[in-house]
Write a protein that holds these residues in place. Structure first.
Motif, PDB file in Angstrom:
ATOM      1  N   ILE B  58       0.938  -1.211  -0.049  1.00  0.00           N
ATOM      2  CA  ILE B  58      -0.121   0.065   0.094  1.00  0.00           C
ATOM      3  C   ILE B  58       0.882   1.169  -0.096  1.00  0.00           C
ATOM      4  CG2 ILE B  58      -1.711   1.445   1.183  1.00  0.00           C
ATOM      5  CD1 ILE B  58      -2.687  -1.269   0.180  1.00  0.00           C
ATOM      6  N   ARG B  59       1.715   1.247   0.971  1.00  0.00           N
ATOM      7  CA  ARG B  59       2.569   2.459   0.931  1.00  0.00           C
ATOM      8  C   ARG B  59       3.277   2.768  -0.135  1.00  0.00           C
ATOM      9  NH1 ARG B  59       6.277   0.556   4.759  1.00  0.00           N
ATOM     10  NH2 ARG B  59       4.867  -0.397   6.002  1.00  0.00           N
ATOM     11  N   ASN B  60       3.728   1.403  -1.132  1.00  0.00           N
ATOM     12  CA  ASN B  60       4.705   1.743  -2.366  1.00  0.00           C
ATOM     13  C   ASN B  60       3.737   2.217  -3.484  1.00  0.00           C
ATOM     14  OD1 ASN B  60       6.930   0.794  -4.232  1.00  0.00           O
ATOM     15  ND2 ASN B  60       7.664   0.548  -1.980  1.00  0.00           N
ATOM     16  N   TYR B  61       2.591   1.641  -3.550  1.00  0.00           N
ATOM     17  CA  TYR B  61       1.827   2.204  -4.631  1.00  0.00           C
ATOM     18  C   TYR B  61       0.527   2.751  -4.639  1.00  0.00           C
ATOM     19  CZ  TYR B  61       4.483  -1.830  -6.829  1.00  0.00           C
ATOM     20  OH  TYR B  61       5.438  -2.650  -7.177  1.00  0.00           O
ATOM     21  N   SER B  62       0.624   3.697  -3.398  1.00  0.00           N
ATOM     22  CA  SER B  62      -0.902   4.190  -3.070  1.00  0.00           C
ATOM     23  C   SER B  62      -1.014   5.546  -3.755  1.00  0.00           C
ATOM     24  CB  SER B  62      -1.060   4.399  -1.702  1.00  0.00           C
ATOM     25  OG  SER B  62      -0.099   5.051  -0.998  1.00  0.00           O
ATOM     26  N   ILE B  63       0.113   6.110  -4.414  1.00  0.00           N
ATOM     27  CA  ILE B  63       0.175   7.500  -4.571  1.00  0.00           C
ATOM     28  C   ILE B  63      -0.666   7.145  -6.206  1.00  0.00           C
ATOM     29  CG2 ILE B  63       1.238   9.255  -5.950  1.00  0.00           C
ATOM     30  CD1 ILE B  63       3.429   8.237  -3.649  1.00  0.00           C
ATOM     31  N   LEU B  64      -1.904   7.801  -6.273  1.00  0.00           N
ATOM     32  CA  LEU B  64      -2.528   7.368  -7.319  1.00  0.00           C
ATOM     33  C   LEU B  64      -2.356   8.360  -8.427  1.00  0.00           C
ATOM     34  CD1 LEU B  64      -6.067   6.255  -5.928  1.00  0.00           C
ATOM     35  CD2 LEU B  64      -4.682   4.941  -7.513  1.00  0.00           C
ATOM     36  N   SER B  65      -2.143   9.553  -8.094  1.00  0.00           N
ATOM     37  CA  SER B  65      -2.064  10.514  -9.124  1.00  0.00           C
ATOM     38  C   SER B  65      -0.986  11.301  -9.193  1.00  0.00           C
ATOM     39  CB  SER B  65      -3.401  11.330  -9.200  1.00  0.00           C
ATOM     40  OG  SER B  65      -3.529  12.128  -7.991  1.00  0.00           O
ATOM     41  N   ASP B  66      -0.299  11.668 -10.169  1.00  0.00           N
ATOM     42  CA  ASP B  66       0.776  12.634 -10.091  1.00  0.00           C
ATOM     43  C   ASP B  66       0.167  14.074 -10.627  1.00  0.00           C
ATOM     44  OD1 ASP B  66       0.278  11.358 -12.544  1.00  0.00           O
ATOM     45  OD2 ASP B  66       2.281  10.939 -12.895  1.00  0.00           O
ATOM     46  N   LEU B  67      -0.977  14.477 -10.213  1.00  0.00           N
ATOM     47  CA  LEU B  67      -1.837  15.622 -10.828  1.00  0.00           C
ATOM     48  C   LEU B  67      -0.632  16.792 -10.508  1.00  0.00           C
ATOM     49  CD1 LEU B  67      -5.388  15.076  -9.726  1.00  0.00           C
ATOM     50  CD2 LEU B  67      -4.035  14.763 -11.884  1.00  0.00           C
ATOM     51  N   LYS B  68      -0.043  16.983  -9.349  1.00  0.00           N
ATOM     52  CA  LYS B  68       0.752  18.207  -9.148  1.00  0.00           C
ATOM     53  C   LYS B  68       1.602  18.411 -10.317  1.00  0.00           C
ATOM     54  CE  LYS B  68      -0.849  17.352  -4.897  1.00  0.00           C
ATOM     55  NZ  LYS B  68      -1.109  15.950  -4.238  1.00  0.00           N
ATOM     56  N   LYS B  69       2.095  17.306 -11.085  1.00  0.00           N
ATOM     57  CA  LYS B  69       3.260  17.340 -12.194  1.00  0.00           C
ATOM     58  C   LYS B  69       2.228  17.767 -13.235  1.00  0.00           C
ATOM     59  CE  LYS B  69       5.397  13.609 -10.804  1.00  0.00           C
ATOM     60  NZ  LYS B  69       5.824  12.180 -11.354  1.00  0.00           N
ATOM     61  N   LEU B  70       0.936  17.840 -13.332  1.00  0.00           N
ATOM     62  CA  LEU B  70       0.213  18.090 -14.354  1.00  0.00           C
ATOM     63  C   LEU B  70      -0.101  19.537 -14.363  1.00  0.00           C
ATOM     64  CD1 LEU B  70      -1.928  16.423 -16.444  1.00  0.00           C
ATOM     65  CD2 LEU B  70      -3.562  17.442 -14.917  1.00  0.00           C
ATOM     66  N   SER B  71       0.832  20.380 -15.087  1.00  0.00           N
ATOM     67  CA  SER B  71       0.718  21.834 -15.101  1.00  0.00           C
ATOM     68  C   SER B  71       0.518  22.197 -16.628  1.00  0.00           C
ATOM     69  CB  SER B  71       2.222  22.525 -14.766  1.00  0.00           C
ATOM     70  OG  SER B  71       3.123  22.045 -15.793  1.00  0.00           O
TER      71      SER B  71
END
Lengths: 197, 197
Positions: B58-71
DNA sequence: TATGTATGTTAGCACTAACTAACATAATAA
DNA sequence: TTATTATGTTAGTTAGTGCTAACATACATA
């Protein structure tokens, strides 16, 4: 002849409850027996194996929608009213079948064919119903030229996703008022979205 | 110092794969060990218990989105282009995280708090992003007076439900062309639906 | 060279699960 | 009454499963 519930029914109900809460693998036959108020061996005498119980549960609860019974007098209402009605009805159905939907989610890998067929049929029924409604109303409510199959998926997607987020993931039952607001908004967006301009 | 993958990583990856396919309970520690190419006891030396492995996954894969990078350079594109772009990006993210989403579905009852938090955070991030976009564009694209939180749920619902039906339930990967058509239609409906008239 | 660290092997323990056998009992139907 | 049917009880088998102990080995570092 038969008192309220047959043993078979009691077992199927108990199993249904367990499977929807913990999943098939995590549920033991002993647990089912206890919840059903029968001895463990009775399960096996009736269903042979644990798998047999599961299949009985599926058979018993897999009818997801009673859409056929949903006869709307399309002429008497405008499209907005009809869609709100259908949307509300859909949400109610999902609620009523919540536990079965959970099982669908959990065990889709165990019985991919059976379960995805059930799901598929469910969606197709709704799609058909919605397409019919839209086409019948096209006289008074002209539509953009869009792929109808995608159009209805847009509408259902809003509702289904709203249901799922709240009821399945956040385990939160949406108050009536809030639900109505959401449905009304969905219908408004959808209707303006598909109207020919 | 370290050759391609550490033992820990190999175990976590193997467990991730198993859990997403069969669920936590149905996966044995022996299975994970075999798939990782290590001996079973190594699992326990690294993670203590099977539960420990799950938490690591869970810890390893739980980051669902990298929306912050979506500029997105919002000024340079019109709303339709932006929404199609965001929608496409969302779908890709869901695809990339498909296995983790499966785990979310399967184990939501096992770890309701942890998992529903992850899901909740995921949705809130998207909601925020979309609301921002809509508000920033309101100058050139005036909106109906609707509850913004519901509005964005409508949009995401279409996409998420489309993803789920095809990729999770029917286990069918949608061809690019088809996906684009669907996304374009969704955006068209949505945009017309929320525009002030 | 000696020591610590990360791994493997083998064996096994305690427990649980699905499922069965054998016998007993109570109600129902012939 | 007798035979059948549906159930319960008890005990047990078999095959895992999570996890541990004890010992061995290979490698890197001090």
């Amino acid at each position: 002849m038969c008192n309220s519930k047959s043993t078979k029914e009691k077992i199927i109900e108990a199993a249904y409850d367990c499977f929807s809460k913990k999943g098939y693998v995590a549920t033991s036959t002993k647990e089912i027996a206890n919840k059903a108020g029968v001895s463990e061996i009775t399960l096996f005498r009736h269903f042979g194996t644990k798998d047999g119980i599961f299949e009985a549960v599926i058979r018993n609860y897999s009818i997801l929608s009673d859409l056929k019974k949903l006869s709307i007098e399309i002429d008497k209402y405008d499209l907005e009213e009809i869609l709100i009605f259908v949307g509300k009805r859909m949400y109610d159905t999902l609620l009523k079948k919540k536990r079965f939907i959970r099982i669908l989610f959990f065990e889709i890998n165990k019985y991919p064919d059976t379960l995805s067929n059930i799901y598929d049929k469910f969606i197709r029924d709704i799609d058909k119903l919605l397409i019919n409604i839209l086409l019948e109303k096209q006289g008074s409510y002209p539509l953009k030229t869009l792929d109808m199959n995608i159009v209805v998926k847009a509408f259902m997607g809003m509702i289904f996703s709203y249901f799922q987020t709240n009821e399945i993931f956040l385990n939160r039952s949406v108050p009536d008022e809030e639900l109505n607001l959401a449905l009304n908004t969905f219908v408004k967006i959808f209707l303006e979205g598909i109207r020919a301009n």
